[in-house]
Write a protein that holds these residues in place. Structure first.
Motif, short mmCIF file in Angstrom:
data_model
loop_
_atom_site.label_atom_id
_atom_site.label_comp_id
_atom_site.label_asym_id
_atom_site.label_seq_id
_atom_site.Cartn_x
_atom_site.Cartn_y
_atom_site.Cartn_z
N ILE A 402 38.59 38.00 47.15
CA ILE A 402 39.94 37.53 46.78
C ILE A 402 40.05 36.03 46.99
CG2 ILE A 402 42.37 37.64 47.48
CD1 ILE A 402 42.01 40.64 47.92
N HIS A 403 39.44 35.53 48.04
CA HIS A 403 39.45 34.07 48.26
C HIS A 403 38.58 33.37 47.20
CE1 HIS A 403 41.78 33.07 51.83
NE2 HIS A 403 41.42 34.23 52.35
N LYS A 404 37.46 33.97 46.87
CA LYS A 404 36.54 33.33 45.93
C LYS A 404 37.12 33.24 44.52
CE LYS A 404 31.82 33.75 44.10
NZ LYS A 404 30.54 34.51 44.18
N GLU A 471 40.65 41.20 33.79
CA GLU A 471 41.81 42.05 34.12
C GLU A 471 41.36 43.25 34.97
OE1 GLU A 471 45.20 44.71 31.83
OE2 GLU A 471 44.26 43.02 30.79
N LYS A 472 40.20 43.82 34.62
CA LYS A 472 39.67 44.95 35.39
C LYS A 472 39.26 44.50 36.78
CE LYS A 472 36.12 48.52 35.43
NZ LYS A 472 34.91 49.09 34.79
N ALA A 473 38.64 43.32 36.87
CA ALA A 473 38.24 42.79 38.18
C ALA A 473 39.46 42.58 39.06
CB ALA A 473 37.48 41.48 38.00
N ALA A 474 40.53 42.04 38.49
CA ALA A 474 41.75 41.80 39.26
C ALA A 474 42.31 43.12 39.77
CB ALA A 474 42.79 41.08 38.40
N HIS A 475 42.33 44.13 38.89
CA HIS A 475 42.84 45.44 39.31
C HIS A 475 41.98 46.03 40.43
CE1 HIS A 475 44.48 49.49 39.21
NE2 HIS A 475 43.24 49.95 39.05
N SER A 476 40.67 45.89 40.30
CA SER A 476 39.76 46.43 41.32
C SER A 476 40.04 45.83 42.69
CB SER A 476 38.30 46.16 40.92
OG SER A 476 38.00 46.77 39.69
N LEU A 477 40.25 44.51 42.72
CA LEU A 477 40.49 43.86 44.01
C LEU A 477 41.93 44.09 44.48
CD1 LEU A 477 38.40 40.61 43.58
CD2 LEU A 477 37.97 42.53 45.12
N PHE A 478 42.85 44.34 43.56
CA PHE A 478 44.20 44.74 43.94
C PHE A 478 44.15 46.09 44.68
CE2 PHE A 478 47.84 47.44 42.87
CZ PHE A 478 48.91 46.70 43.36
N VAL A 479 43.41 47.04 44.13
CA VAL A 479 43.26 48.35 44.77
C VAL A 479 42.50 48.20 46.09
CG1 VAL A 479 42.16 50.63 44.59
CG2 VAL A 479 43.38 49.66 42.63
N GLY A 480 41.43 47.38 46.08
CA GLY A 480 40.67 47.15 47.31
C GLY A 480 41.54 46.58 48.41
N ALA A 481 42.44 45.66 48.03
CA ALA A 481 43.33 45.06 49.02
C ALA A 481 44.28 46.10 49.61
CB ALA A 481 44.13 43.92 48.38
N GLN A 482 44.76 47.03 48.77
CA GLN A 482 45.66 48.08 49.28
C GLN A 482 44.93 48.95 50.31
OE1 GLN A 482 48.79 47.73 48.30
NE2 GLN A 482 48.10 46.16 46.84
N ILE A 483 43.68 49.30 50.02
CA ILE A 483 42.90 50.12 50.95
C ILE A 483 42.61 49.35 52.23
CG2 ILE A 483 40.72 51.34 51.28
CD1 ILE A 483 40.67 51.83 48.24
N ALA A 484 42.27 48.06 52.09
CA ALA A 484 41.97 47.24 53.26
C ALA A 484 43.20 47.12 54.17
CB ALA A 484 41.50 45.85 52.83
N GLU A 531 42.26 33.18 55.82
CA GLU A 531 40.81 33.15 55.69
C GLU A 531 40.18 34.41 56.28
OE1 GLU A 531 38.66 31.10 54.19
OE2 GLU A 531 40.37 30.00 53.37
N ALA A 532 39.12 34.87 55.66
CA ALA A 532 38.39 36.05 56.14
C ALA A 532 37.58 35.70 57.38
CB ALA A 532 37.47 36.57 55.04
#
Length: 695
Positions: A402-404, A471-484, A531-532
């Motif tokens: 997400i930062h990158k 758009e798919k990459a953004a969605h993937s990291l949106f979902v990843g962020a919810q799980i995190a 920051e991570a």
């Protein structure tokens, strides 16, 4: 279930530090449960404190040549700091030497006395004439009548687990002087537990058969089936809460009378500080009272303390008593006397910033239904493979990507994504397990969500799709962020330090548990994260080898101590001078007629098997020449069952039968201890017929 939770954790004896066995079997599970209930919006009082009146305190003081107060002051501070360092979130951690506790416990005693709930009985108790004092049960040592352990205490044999009274010991002697004690009359106040059998049967046996743990229910049922007897609630000692009656000089409250009252007095201390009404927690039937204890405390929390509260009349009964079994260390029983332990305060010093690793490792090996084992290698694997390789790896990948790609701003995604249902499902599953006191399953459910997140990223590969399908990459990291973020929220009861780091990393506050179960989105598109940073770091082999070597050094020191105690007189006058320090005085003379009462015979072991749920006990079928009978003996740590079949032994034939773990044992083997501490059978020099008399 009530919205008001009074959660207690067994009071640790302030005669030494706490170790991983205490943490795994009581304090970390209790803390997880308390934190979860707070996150669920419940009114929680999490109460504990140091038990400073137990006999172990006075024994430690005598060994160190200091006062009992010196001992409890020292270890109360060490224990309290260890709990705080490991994130055990007590609302109140007090001590039984406080003025408040003296007042509350004495008032409790006087209430029962005024209601005529006690009986006054004059009995003969062991008295050490040289020390000029009555001996508490733990100051009397002798041979266990059940398993032959020569170091059984007057209240319990730690070898076979039998509950004893001093009069049952064979060849009792005083720990103060080593002399044989004499019986002397003394008056004490007894609580007739037999008067409460009907109540206890209705409350536990009929009322909690289906919702209490089987080890708790079974032990209580066994006690009740055997019949309860009056138990002294006062003792002839000079350390403890004084009995608040005239002409009771030199008598104190029985430690298991005053210690559980500590839960009440400590709650009162907390209530005074916070403006709460302590009676809401102890006397309102709408409150839940939950005792977290080890299995050795079941009788006190499920029979004696409830009988006390019933006799008093103003208190609610426990809703549940989730007792845990024991944790072993590197396949051996944890022993404070042998220093065979991992001490909490040493762990904090040697693994700075890694409190959650220990919490995680102990929870994943929690002895919920049977004894379990802790090894340093397994500890390393749980950290490196699970916390670093699964949990930490997923969080780091999400935050770094997400930062990158988005400068630390949560990208846009579909809030209706099917994958997000896994968060709600996991939150509900963890909650259900925790309500049922299934801590290992709840931790597994948490880690399964992290595994799901890793698998999701592996399939979606946003680091590849960012080029041709942003758009798919953004969605993937949106979902990843919810799980995190879900992991950041859900991990708080288990790993509070890591959860706090994660919430800081994602720039969020704590949510109520119900919000995690119901919200579609836990972190919004456009939210800026920090920051991570790495949550967990790999533990190297050298660190683990150091810990293993520490234990090996302890083992060697223990072997030397045993060797010193068994040194032969033939080694000369210098060695002989040490023998009086470790050998007991000769016992009193007996007459020849006394000796002839002993029926010692040769016998052969026909079968041998382990006793279920008893690590130290083996069940034998023995041919005595006279008959074939069953014997239960605490030798499982020294022998494998299969190596004893066919062995000729010596057996005390006319020992009165006794029930051990529900098995009637009809005899006792003749054994001795080797230099390494293991037991060995005393056997005939050559094979002889069974039933030959020894004498």
């Amino acid at each position: 279930m009530s919205d008001r939770k009074l959660i207690t954790a067994a009071l640790p004896y302030a005669n030494g530090p706490v170790h991983i066995g205490h943490l795994a079997g009581v304090y970390i599970p209790a803390d997880v449960y308390a934190r979860f209930q707070r996150r669920s919006g419940k009114d929680v009082a999490f109460i504990c404190g140091s038990d400073e009146h137990g006999i172990p305190i006075t024994i430690r003081a005598k060994k160190e040549g200091v006062t009992p107060q010196d001992i409890v002051d020292k270890y109360h501070g060490i224990i309290k700091k260890s709990f705080a360092d490991l994130g055990i979130s007590f609302d109140e951690y007090s001590r039984t030497t406080s003025a408040k506790h003296y007042d509350v416990s004495q008032d409790f005693f006087k209430t029962l006395y005024n209601k005529e709930k006690f009986t006054e009985e004059v009995s003969e108790q062991y008295f050490d004439e040289q020390a000029n004092e009555f001996l508490a049960d733990r100051y009397i040592v002798g041979t266990c009548p059940n398993c032959g352990n020569v170091n059984a205490y007057g209240d319990q044999c730690e070898n076979c687990g039998s509950t004893l009274s001093p009069s049952e010991l064979i060849n009792p002697h005083s720990m103060l002087s080593g002399n044989v004690p004499v019986l002397k009359e003394t008056k004490n106040w007894y609580l007739p537990l037999n008067d409460y059998e009907t109540f206890l049967n209705q409350w536990i046996i009929e009322g909690h058969k289906d919702d209490w743990k089987t080890n708790v229910y079974g032990q209580v049922k066994s006690w009740l089936n055997d019949g309860l007897k009056p138990r002294a609630m006062t003792r002839d000692l000079n350390w403890g809460v004084p009995v608040p009656l005239p002409n009771a000089e030199g008598k104190v409250l029985y430690v298991w009378f005053d210690a559980p009252i500590g839960y009440i007095s400590f709650t009162q201390e907390w209530a005074e500080k916070t403006g709460k009404n302590w009676k809401d927690y102890w006397q309102d039937p709408k409150s839940d009272l939950i005792h977290f204890i080890g299995k050795d405390n079941i009788v006190f929390h499920c029979i004696i303390f409830p009988a006390m509260m019933k006799a008093h009349g103003d208190y609610i009964m426990p809703t549940n008593v989730p007792a845990f079994e024991f944790l072993n260390l590197e396949n051996e029983k944890i022993s404070t006397s042998r220093n065979w332990a991992v001490w909490a305060h040493e762990y904090v010093e040697e693994f700075p910033g890694q409190q959650d690793v220990l919490r995680y490792a102990l929870l994943s090996s929690a002895p919920e239904t049977k004894d379990n084992n802790f090894t340093w290698k397994d500890f390393q694997t749980k950290n490196n493979s699970e916390l670093v390789g699964i949990f930490g790896n997923f969080i780091n990948r999400v935050a770094v990507l997400i930062h990158k790609y988005y400068d630390g701003v949560i990208p846009a995604g579909n809030a209706d994504a099917e994958e997000l249902l896994e968060i709600k499902r996991s939150a509900a599953e963890i909650a259900q397990y925790l309500e049922n006191f299934e801590f290992r399953n709840s931790l597994t459910a948490l880690m399964n969500l992290a595994r799901f997140g890793n698998q999701y990223l592996q399939v979606e590969e946003p680091w590849k799709t960012i080029k041709d399908n942003p758009e798919k990459a953004a969605h993937s990291l949106f979902v990843g962020a919810q799980i995190a973020v879900a992991l950041a929220q859900l991990s708080e009861p288990f790993m509070p330090f890591s959860s706090e780091k994660l919430l800081t990393m994602f720039n969020l506050e704590k949510l109520n548990w119900s919000d995690i179960e119901t919200k579609d989105i836990l972190i919004e598109t456009g939210h800026q994260i920090n920051e991570a940073s790495l949550l967990f770091s790999k533990i190297e082999d050298a660190t683990i080898e150091f810990q293993i070597q520490k234990l090996e050094n302890t083992k060697e020191e223990n072997k030397k101590a045993v060797a010193l105690q068994t040194v032969s007189q033939s080694e000369g006058a210098e060695a002989e001078a040490q023998i009086p320090k470790i050998l007991l005085p000769a016992k009193d003379e007996i007459q020849f007629d006394d000796f002839t009462k002993i029926d010692l015979r040769t016998a052969t072991i026909l079968t041998a098997e382990k006793v279920e749920k008893a690590d130290k006990l083996l069940k034998f079928t023995v041919d005595t020449g006279v008959d074939v009978r069953t014997v239960v003996s605490g030798v499982a740590e020294s022998f494998k069952p299969e190596e004893l079949i066919g062995k000729q032994v010596m057996i005390l034939l006319n020992l009165a039968p006794r029930k051990i773990r529900g098995i009637v044992s009809q005899g006792m083997f003749l054994l001795t201890t080797k230099a390494d501490g293991k037991l060995t059978f005393v056997t005939p020099d050559e094979d002889v017929a069974n039933g030959i008399e020894i004498g």
